[in-house]
Design a protein around this motif. Sequence first.
Motif, PDB file in Angstrom:
ATOM      1  N   GLU A  77     -36.316 -17.537  11.770  1.00 46.64           N
ATOM      2  CA  GLU A  77     -37.713 -17.853  11.473  1.00 46.64           C
ATOM      3  C   GLU A  77     -38.542 -16.586  11.523  1.00 46.64           C
ATOM      4  OE1 GLU A  77     -39.553 -21.072  13.457  1.00 46.64           O
ATOM      5  OE2 GLU A  77     -37.820 -22.391  13.135  1.00 46.64           O
ATOM      6  N   ARG A  96     -42.559 -14.794  10.726  1.00 44.47           N
ATOM      7  CA  ARG A  96     -43.969 -14.901  10.358  1.00 44.47           C
ATOM      8  C   ARG A  96     -44.434 -13.535   9.883  1.00 44.47           C
ATOM      9  NH1 ARG A  96     -47.644 -19.470  11.997  1.00 44.47           N
ATOM     10  NH2 ARG A  96     -46.065 -21.111  12.006  1.00 44.47           N
ATOM     11  N   GLN A 131     -46.852 -25.794   8.557  1.00 42.22           N
ATOM     12  CA  GLN A 131     -46.090 -26.757   9.356  1.00 42.22           C
ATOM     13  C   GLN A 131     -45.260 -27.700   8.507  1.00 42.22           C
ATOM     14  OE1 GLN A 131     -49.722 -28.188  10.776  1.00 42.22           O
ATOM     15  NE2 GLN A 131     -49.670 -27.099  12.721  1.00 42.22           N
ATOM     16  N   ARG A 137     -38.514 -31.557   8.439  1.00 40.26           N
ATOM     17  CA  ARG A 137     -37.239 -31.616   9.130  1.00 40.26           C
ATOM     18  C   ARG A 137     -37.285 -32.666  10.240  1.00 40.26           C
ATOM     19  NH1 ARG A 137     -36.855 -26.906  11.292  1.00 40.26           N
ATOM     20  NH2 ARG A 137     -37.071 -25.987   9.236  1.00 40.26           N
ATOM     21  N   ALA A 138     -38.414 -32.695  10.972  1.00 42.38           N
ATOM     22  CA  ALA A 138     -38.537 -33.666  12.063  1.00 42.38           C
ATOM     23  C   ALA A 138     -38.415 -35.092  11.517  1.00 42.38           C
ATOM     24  CB  ALA A 138     -39.870 -33.473  12.779  1.00 42.38           C
ATOM     25  N   GLU A 142     -49.379 -32.356  13.736  1.00 41.99           N
ATOM     26  CA  GLU A 142     -49.464 -31.626  12.469  1.00 41.99           C
ATOM     27  C   GLU A 142     -50.149 -32.443  11.385  1.00 41.99           C
ATOM     28  OE1 GLU A 142     -46.687 -32.421  14.136  1.00 41.99           O
ATOM     29  OE2 GLU A 142     -45.015 -31.066  13.675  1.00 41.99           O
ATOM     30  N   ALA A 173     -41.378 -27.795   9.045  1.00 42.89           N
ATOM     31  CA  ALA A 173     -41.004 -28.276  10.373  1.00 42.89           C
ATOM     32  C   ALA A 173     -41.175 -29.790  10.447  1.00 42.89           C
ATOM     33  CB  ALA A 173     -41.846 -27.581  11.442  1.00 42.89           C
ATOM     34  N   LEU A 174     -42.294 -30.296   9.925  1.00 43.50           N
ATOM     35  CA  LEU A 174     -42.516 -31.749   9.960  1.00 43.50           C
ATOM     36  C   LEU A 174     -41.506 -32.455   9.066  1.00 43.50           C
ATOM     37  CD1 LEU A 174     -44.227 -34.101  11.006  1.00 43.50           C
ATOM     38  CD2 LEU A 174     -45.620 -33.895   8.957  1.00 43.50           C
ATOM     39  N   GLU A 230     -38.601 -19.607   6.823  1.00 40.22           N
ATOM     40  CA  GLU A 230     -37.448 -19.980   7.637  1.00 40.22           C
ATOM     41  C   GLU A 230     -36.213 -19.942   6.770  1.00 40.22           C
ATOM     42  OE1 GLU A 230     -39.006 -23.859   9.049  1.00 40.22           O
ATOM     43  OE2 GLU A 230     -37.555 -24.663   7.616  1.00 40.22           O
ATOM     44  N   HIS A 242     -29.783 -19.621  11.751  1.00 35.19           N
ATOM     45  CA  HIS A 242     -31.165 -19.987  11.469  1.00 35.19           C
ATOM     46  C   HIS A 242     -32.057 -18.808  11.826  1.00 35.19           C
ATOM     47  CE1 HIS A 242     -30.563 -24.602  11.929  1.00 35.19           C
ATOM     48  NE2 HIS A 242     -29.678 -24.047  11.139  1.00 35.19           N
ATOM     49  N   ASN A 251     -37.113 -21.282   3.122  1.00 31.64           N
ATOM     50  CA  ASN A 251     -38.372 -22.002   2.950  1.00 31.64           C
ATOM     51  C   ASN A 251     -39.528 -21.061   3.226  1.00 31.64           C
ATOM     52  OD1 ASN A 251     -37.024 -24.376   2.424  1.00 31.64           O
ATOM     53  ND2 ASN A 251     -36.978 -24.974   4.570  1.00 31.64           N
ATOM     54  N   HIS A 253     -31.939 -20.522   6.494  1.00 33.76           N
ATOM     55  CA  HIS A 253     -30.716 -21.126   7.007  1.00 33.76           C
ATOM     56  C   HIS A 253     -29.562 -20.638   6.140  1.00 33.76           C
ATOM     57  CE1 HIS A 253     -32.908 -24.586   9.071  1.00 33.76           C
ATOM     58  NE2 HIS A 253     -33.853 -23.926   8.431  1.00 33.76           N
TER      59      HIS A 253
END
Lengths: 416, 220
Positions: B164, B166, A248, A254-255, A93, A251-252, B46, B162, B35, B48
Amino acid sequence: MILRLAIASLAARAVTVCMTILAIALSVALFLGVEKVRTGAKGSFADTISGTDLIVGARSGSVQLLLYSVFRIGNATNNITWESYQDIADRPEVDWIVPISLGDSHRQFRVMGTTSEFFDHYKYRQGQSLALQEGALMGDLFDTVIGADVAETLGYSVGDPIVVSHGIASFADHKDQPFRISGILEKTGTPVDRTVIVSLEAIEAIHVDWQNGAQIPGQSTPPDVIRQMDLQPQAITAALVGLESPLQTFALQRAINQYPEEPLLAILPGVALQDLWAIVGVAETALLAVSAMVVVTALIGLMATIFASLTERRREMAIYRAMGARPSTIFGLLILEAVLVAAAGAIFGLIFLYFGLSIAQPLIDRNFGLWLDIAPPGGQEALILLAVVAAGAIVSILPALRAYKLSLADGMMVKT
Amino acid sequence: MKPAISLLALLAVSPALADGTREVDAHVHGVGKLNIAIDGTTVAKEFHAPGADIVGFEYKAENDEDLAAIEAALQTLSDPLNLFGWPEAAECTVTSASAELETEEEHDDHGDDDHDDHDHDKEDDHGDHDEDHDEEDNHDHDEHADHDDHDHAEEASHTEFHAEYRFDCANPDALTELSFTYFDVFDNALEVEVQIITASGASAFEVERDAPTLDLSSAF
């Protein structure tokens, strides 16, 4: 007709009226000025960093990470290991990643180790890039690029040698490895102006003969030997990350926040700036409230002046009545006078503001790095001025009502 | 901090890290997190939310009623347009939507390998810990055999939904507000913390039950 009367009546009491106008004008200028500084400060604050999707540092708080990585205020709780940095950099990413290494200083300015990509990717004020006003980027290991404030305050120019101190506010200098100034950046109004930028390898290089925070006595490796050494850093302080796609980001983030090998923190710069402003912003609200009170005080002053004038104008009012003016005309006359005074105050306030701004703007920019935009008054200013005029009308209702009642009761004769 | 010093510090810490990391995410009842990222016409969301907000309980489903509640909640969460409404003018269509339930528990001595495998966090994978619930035992237990010696006190666990999504929005300029019909659907939800990323950067908002519409114009 009534307008001419009102103007003539105000002109007859020119000194008192001018003082009232001056009081309103100054309070309006103060209020608008505070508002201007407030929006200017907020804007230049938010403009400090743009184009960076995530800032990565050791796990602490988002505001703290932002403060030390972007504003160079305070210190990192921990560093990031080079392995973790590499892990993040290798993720698909990640479009670009710029490491930052802080901890040394030159005089009162912080030294930041980074890569040349910093100059490509660090953006401020809605995507503006850093530019050199003089010289070139770092070519040699011991080259440094300095911010505009550093150059101005210390009187440096390209080619000058500078010695970096170990740590912040310490007496231990890295004398063995002096740097040469290769370039000076344009003024940005961001903390970069107050930063000495060197390469990441240079930070390692100046610590070659150092151990546990002190120089090993008698040991000095010549610069040419250092140049041959492997200067890959073991750790960095923080990293700026740009992503392939904004989709992204979360997600990044969180990672990175759940990265099992090392406690790391990734923050969204915009959100962290908002968090920080929420703390700083309390003071600006207080300031705005105080200046609003000054406007209220000036308006109450206006009311007091009108009240005071009523006694001396009783005969005048009685004559108007005898000439056929209705009590409501007297009422309207007083309101109109107040509105005229408030409007004049508002207009002079605006003139004072722009006059003051034109003088203060360069001074504020130089001393605080805060750029106040001199734009023609916008909708918000117009609204504030209208509110002042309306408030002027409202506060004059009370004395006008009194005049209305008096004019009904009073005869031609003034009984004293 | 000097790199040299931090390296020493790191070496000192390393043995502790080898034992595995222990961490538990923050979890606030009543507060969901949304988010949103916008890239051109693609919008990713997303969401939560704590189990308490969605189904009213966070213990492991104990009977058919609980299971049905979870199933219904997952169904509802899979239909984002009924929870978070974009303006009509944006012409958004859902391109993908998924929802799941996760359990947050304290796992004291997992190795790092286990942390990469998120399956063990799923609520329904723990059916084997409670003998009374044979009807849920349709999972492969062998890979989780090492969990059996843990004491899974039900009070200690937190569950989170959770989801998600699009979207494809033909007219992304019209994405100026978001209406949270979510609060009408789930009575226990009080607040949603919203983070949004647009071309002009990231910003954060809070939406509360009293004012369930979010004005996004300042985010662009």
